[in-house]
Design an enzyme around this catalytic site. Sequence first.
Site, mmCIF file in Angstrom:
data_model
loop_
_atom_site.group_PDB
_atom_site.id
_atom_site.type_symbol
_atom_site.label_atom_id
_atom_site.label_comp_id
_atom_site.label_asym_id
_atom_site.label_seq_id
_atom_site.Cartn_x
_atom_site.Cartn_y
_atom_site.Cartn_z
ATOM 1 N N PRO A 92 19.996 30.782 84.172
ATOM 2 C CA PRO A 92 21.073 31.696 84.564
ATOM 3 C C PRO A 92 20.671 32.563 85.753
ATOM 4 O O PRO A 92 21.513 33.162 86.403
ATOM 5 C CB PRO A 92 21.317 32.537 83.301
ATOM 6 N N GLU A 119 14.084 31.804 75.214
ATOM 7 C CA GLU A 119 14.345 32.792 76.263
ATOM 8 C C GLU A 119 13.922 32.265 77.633
ATOM 9 O O GLU A 119 13.915 33.005 78.620
ATOM 10 C CB GLU A 119 13.600 34.090 75.947
ATOM 11 N N ARG A 161 27.820 11.003 90.989
ATOM 12 C CA ARG A 161 29.105 10.519 91.488
ATOM 13 C C ARG A 161 29.140 10.450 93.014
ATOM 14 O O ARG A 161 30.037 9.841 93.588
ATOM 15 C CB ARG A 161 30.256 11.352 90.971
ATOM 16 N N ASP A 176 37.480 15.338 97.180
ATOM 17 C CA ASP A 176 37.288 16.207 96.017
ATOM 18 C C ASP A 176 37.513 17.677 96.352
ATOM 19 O O ASP A 176 37.344 18.078 97.499
ATOM 20 C CB ASP A 176 35.818 16.116 95.570
HETATM 21 C C1 LIG Z 1 19.567 35.255 76.197
HETATM 22 N N1 LIG Z 1 18.787 34.295 76.968
HETATM 23 C C2 LIG Z 1 18.864 34.654 78.391
HETATM 24 C C3 LIG Z 1 18.056 33.731 79.226
HETATM 25 C C4 LIG Z 1 18.495 32.257 78.994
HETATM 26 C C5 LIG Z 1 18.454 31.911 77.529
HETATM 27 C C6 LIG Z 1 18.977 30.515 77.251
HETATM 28 N N2 LIG Z 1 18.386 29.517 78.155
HETATM 29 C C7 LIG Z 1 17.127 29.032 78.013
HETATM 30 C C8 LIG Z 1 16.901 28.124 79.040
HETATM 31 C C9 LIG Z 1 18.091 28.061 79.819
HETATM 32 C C10 LIG Z 1 18.454 27.347 80.974
HETATM 33 C C11 LIG Z 1 19.698 27.556 81.550
HETATM 34 C C12 LIG Z 1 20.580 28.484 80.973
HETATM 35 C C13 LIG Z 1 21.877 28.789 81.635
HETATM 36 N N3 LIG Z 1 22.721 29.707 81.129
HETATM 37 N N4 LIG Z 1 23.767 29.817 81.959
HETATM 38 C C14 LIG Z 1 23.630 29.025 83.007
HETATM 39 N N5 LIG Z 1 24.500 28.903 84.062
HETATM 40 C C15 LIG Z 1 22.426 28.334 82.833
HETATM 41 C C16 LIG Z 1 22.013 27.346 83.778
HETATM 42 N N6 LIG Z 1 21.776 26.561 84.591
HETATM 43 C C17 LIG Z 1 20.235 29.176 79.802
HETATM 44 C C18 LIG Z 1 18.986 28.972 79.240
HETATM 45 C C19 LIG Z 1 19.269 32.902 76.755
#
Ligand SMILES: CN1CCC[C@H](Cn2ccc3ccc(-c4n[nH]c(N)c4C#N)cc32)C1
Length: 246
Positions: A92, A119, A161, A176
């Site tokens: 994220p 996490e 794609r 697209d």
């Molecule tokens: C509360 N915690 C916060 C940090 C992330 C934890 C879950 N997590 C662990 C690995 C991981 C990889 C990607 C994503 C992700 N979330 N949203 C997106 N656009 C992503 C993308 N690409 C999420 C992830 C949850």
Amino acid sequence: MHVDIVSIFPEYFRPLELSLIGKARARGVLDVHLWDLRDFTHDPHRTVDDTPYGGGPGMVMRPEPWGETLDAVRAEAARLGVDAPLLIVPTPAGELLTQRAAERYAAEPWLAFACGRYEGIDERVLLDARRHMRVEEVSIGDYVLAGGEAATLVIVEAVARLLPGVVGNQASVLDDSHAQGLLEGPAYTKPAVWRGLEVPEVLLSGNHAAIARWRREQAIRRTAVRRPELLDALPPGSLTPHEEAL
Ligand SMILES: CN1CCC[C@H](Cn2ccc3ccc(-c4n[nH]c(N)c4C#N)cc32)C1
């Protein structure tokens, strides 16, 4: 293109056996190799996570299994003549995925994906990976998922794609949404009237110039309403004065 995916849930990628990606794999356009992170642990419980230094909620993915797995991925790439695969790490906290990035990834001979869970992955894994590979941290949107697998499916599909021969009608890829910097407009098919709703007359006219003009105007109007920032990002002169006024 060769794609390596590292995850503790390799079965998450069964969808890559279906539809256009499944066909591309069957034709050898795409080769996907799944790596189970737990295969690179050495304890009876195949442990991949531990408590975070500094405290805080949740668990962090241990660096050792990741280091060994990515070493193995890199060795496989080297054996097949690829000296520096691009490692994509969904997070994220990453740069937002765009069509331009998907096009750039589609030009790579070899992509590797590191799917985190919990996490996230110990930061030193990325620091160590950058010693040997190009690494890009990518987000598919401003919302939080439970791990990187769904994001990897999205990125792999957006890239696959674009590979020659994957989508039957290559022209549709060029039109697209986002390919031309605009959202795509509405689409219609038979019947001409459905529940009292008619297909726009111009689409039945056979006037291809008028149809193309109408479709572009619909795309511009939709983009102006839903994603005005995309219009602002178009290269100067992309829109005619008439289109600017829509
Ligand atoms: C509360 N915690 C916060 C940090 C992330 C934890 C879950 N997590 C662990 C690995 C991981 C990889 C990607 C994503 C992700 N979330 N949203 C997106 N656009 C992503 C993308 N690409 C999420 C992830 C949850």
